[in-house]
Design an enzyme around this catalytic site. Sequence first.
Site, PDB file in Angstrom:
ATOM      1  N   LYS A  83      25.170   8.350 -21.528  1.00  0.00           N
ATOM      2  CA  LYS A  83      24.064   7.387 -21.575  1.00  0.00           C
ATOM      3  C   LYS A  83      23.435   7.377 -22.979  1.00  0.00           C
ATOM      4  O   LYS A  83      23.254   6.330 -23.583  1.00  0.00           O
ATOM      5  CB  LYS A  83      23.001   7.733 -20.511  1.00  0.00           C
ATOM      6  CG  LYS A  83      23.538   7.666 -19.085  1.00  0.00           C
ATOM      7  CD  LYS A  83      22.485   7.956 -18.053  1.00  0.00           C
ATOM      8  CE  LYS A  83      21.992   9.392 -18.047  1.00  0.00           C
ATOM      9  NZ  LYS A  83      23.044  10.375 -17.720  1.00  0.00           N
ATOM     10  N   THR A  84      23.134   8.579 -23.480  1.00  0.00           N
ATOM     11  CA  THR A  84      22.535   8.671 -24.817  1.00  0.00           C
ATOM     12  C   THR A  84      23.524   8.203 -25.875  1.00  0.00           C
ATOM     13  O   THR A  84      23.137   7.561 -26.855  1.00  0.00           O
ATOM     14  CB  THR A  84      22.120  10.138 -25.106  1.00  0.00           C
ATOM     15  OG1 THR A  84      21.277  10.566 -24.046  1.00  0.00           O
ATOM     16  CG2 THR A  84      21.391  10.268 -26.427  1.00  0.00           C
ATOM     17  N   ASP A 128      14.680   7.957 -22.863  1.00  0.00           N
ATOM     18  CA  ASP A 128      15.497   8.795 -21.978  1.00  0.00           C
ATOM     19  C   ASP A 128      14.633   9.219 -20.791  1.00  0.00           C
ATOM     20  O   ASP A 128      13.399   9.244 -20.897  1.00  0.00           O
ATOM     21  CB  ASP A 128      15.967  10.021 -22.782  1.00  0.00           C
ATOM     22  CG  ASP A 128      17.181  10.677 -22.140  1.00  0.00           C
ATOM     23  OD1 ASP A 128      17.717  10.121 -21.163  1.00  0.00           O
ATOM     24  OD2 ASP A 128      17.593  11.743 -22.615  1.00  0.00           O
ATOM     25  N   THR A 177      18.826   9.573 -14.648  1.00  0.00           N
ATOM     26  CA  THR A 177      19.776  10.198 -13.728  1.00  0.00           C
ATOM     27  C   THR A 177      19.432   9.777 -12.292  1.00  0.00           C
ATOM     28  O   THR A 177      20.154  10.093 -11.368  1.00  0.00           O
ATOM     29  CB  THR A 177      19.671  11.729 -13.816  1.00  0.00           C
ATOM     30  OG1 THR A 177      18.286  12.082 -13.764  1.00  0.00           O
ATOM     31  CG2 THR A 177      20.274  12.247 -15.109  1.00  0.00           C
ATOM     32  N   ARG A 236      30.261  16.053 -21.573  1.00  0.00           N
ATOM     33  CA  ARG A 236      29.459  17.145 -22.156  1.00  0.00           C
ATOM     34  C   ARG A 236      30.022  18.501 -21.742  1.00  0.00           C
ATOM     35  O   ARG A 236      30.122  19.420 -22.549  1.00  0.00           O
ATOM     36  CB  ARG A 236      27.995  17.041 -21.720  1.00  0.00           C
ATOM     37  CG  ARG A 236      27.170  18.183 -22.323  1.00  0.00           C
ATOM     38  CD  ARG A 236      25.722  18.136 -21.919  1.00  0.00           C
ATOM     39  NE  ARG A 236      25.046  17.026 -22.523  1.00  0.00           N
ATOM     40  CZ  ARG A 236      24.162  16.258 -21.889  1.00  0.00           C
ATOM     41  NH1 ARG A 236      23.858  16.493 -20.645  1.00  0.00           N
ATOM     42  NH2 ARG A 236      23.583  15.257 -22.518  1.00  0.00           N
TER      43      ARG A 236
END
Length: 360
Positions: A83-84, A128, A177, A236
Amino acid sequence: MREAVFVSDDVVDKKVTADKPVDDVLVTDILSEEDRLLRPQRMNDMIGQREVFSRLQISIRAARKRGETLGHILFDGPPGLGKTTFATCIPRELGVSMQIGNGATLKSPKDVVPYLTNAEEGSVLFIDEIHRMQKSVEEFLYPAMEDFRIDLTLGEGVNARTLNIRLKPFTLIGATTRTGLISAPLRDRFQMREHLDFYNVDELAMIVKRNAVKLNIPIEDEAAYEIAIRSRGTPRLANNRLRWVRDFADAEANGRITLVVAKDALKMQGIDCLGLDGQDRKFLETILRVFGGGPVGIESVAHTMNVTPDTLIDEVEPFILRSELLLRSPRGRCLTEKGYIHLGAKAEYAQRMPLKTFFN
Ligand code: ADP
């Protein structure tokens, strides 16, 4: 009528004198050197999420062609899926600056004012964890998102005056999320809503191999696949596992990551063949041992494990549900047959739970 927002003159002064908004500077500030190296800088460097990628590309191209500001975008999905990364690549594609905020720190409208007034024409404001914003901030954002204006009240009492400020058109990118916690009015103000899903093993293996090159680590193909298989569909985690396996290879072998080295390293970290780590398995084992396999409420499991329900809901459960080890029934969480088998639970447990009983 919308509630007035009180800000001190000080905040407005800062707005007037503030320097140009930060872009990559902020991004580099919050990331370690190695994280920055591994994070794709352009959308073309991103692997997977092809449908999301294609839709975004169309919107970006169209916005550029028309010379217009890109519409607001909301990304949702479990942590670590990009997302980031998307949010930081988009301003680069558009050639505009960006500012980064976090919903958890936006406690009142005055916290968000500097971001809005500093936004340059066409720039991106990335928030975020947008689901953690206070309701008052959310409502304050509505006219900013829709009409690019905000109403501020300066001073107090008889000296109070209202200021209607026009903002430069900007793009708000939100990431969450928990899309379920975003109110419908806020959700509806995003022109694009993109859900990021878990990555498949081939995509993760590509990420592992590409990042091994960036980090200058010799790795065999089978080892890259092994790391990919055990990364819970999450880039990640693939990066974290790769870095751990590199350390292991340096300390215990000759620095080269072979299949055996990768397996030994991941075993030492307690990562099983599906990629579940100690906490994931403890979650499943708690449901099995303490709650007889379910159904059980997530809060009860969280209390027993001494973690917050949010940790389980955001970080642990999504991949386990996706792997069909667990299901969410109206009466609570239940292990599936696959879940029992994965835990090596005795056959009588598995037989005890014909699936249909959970939906009665
Ligand atoms: P999120 O914001 O969803 O929690 P991030 O965007 O921070 O996830 O992604 C975590 C890391 O995973 C990034 O730093 C990057 O290295 C890697 N990553 C994420 N998505 C991709 C992708 N599509 N291709 C390659 N690497 C990715």
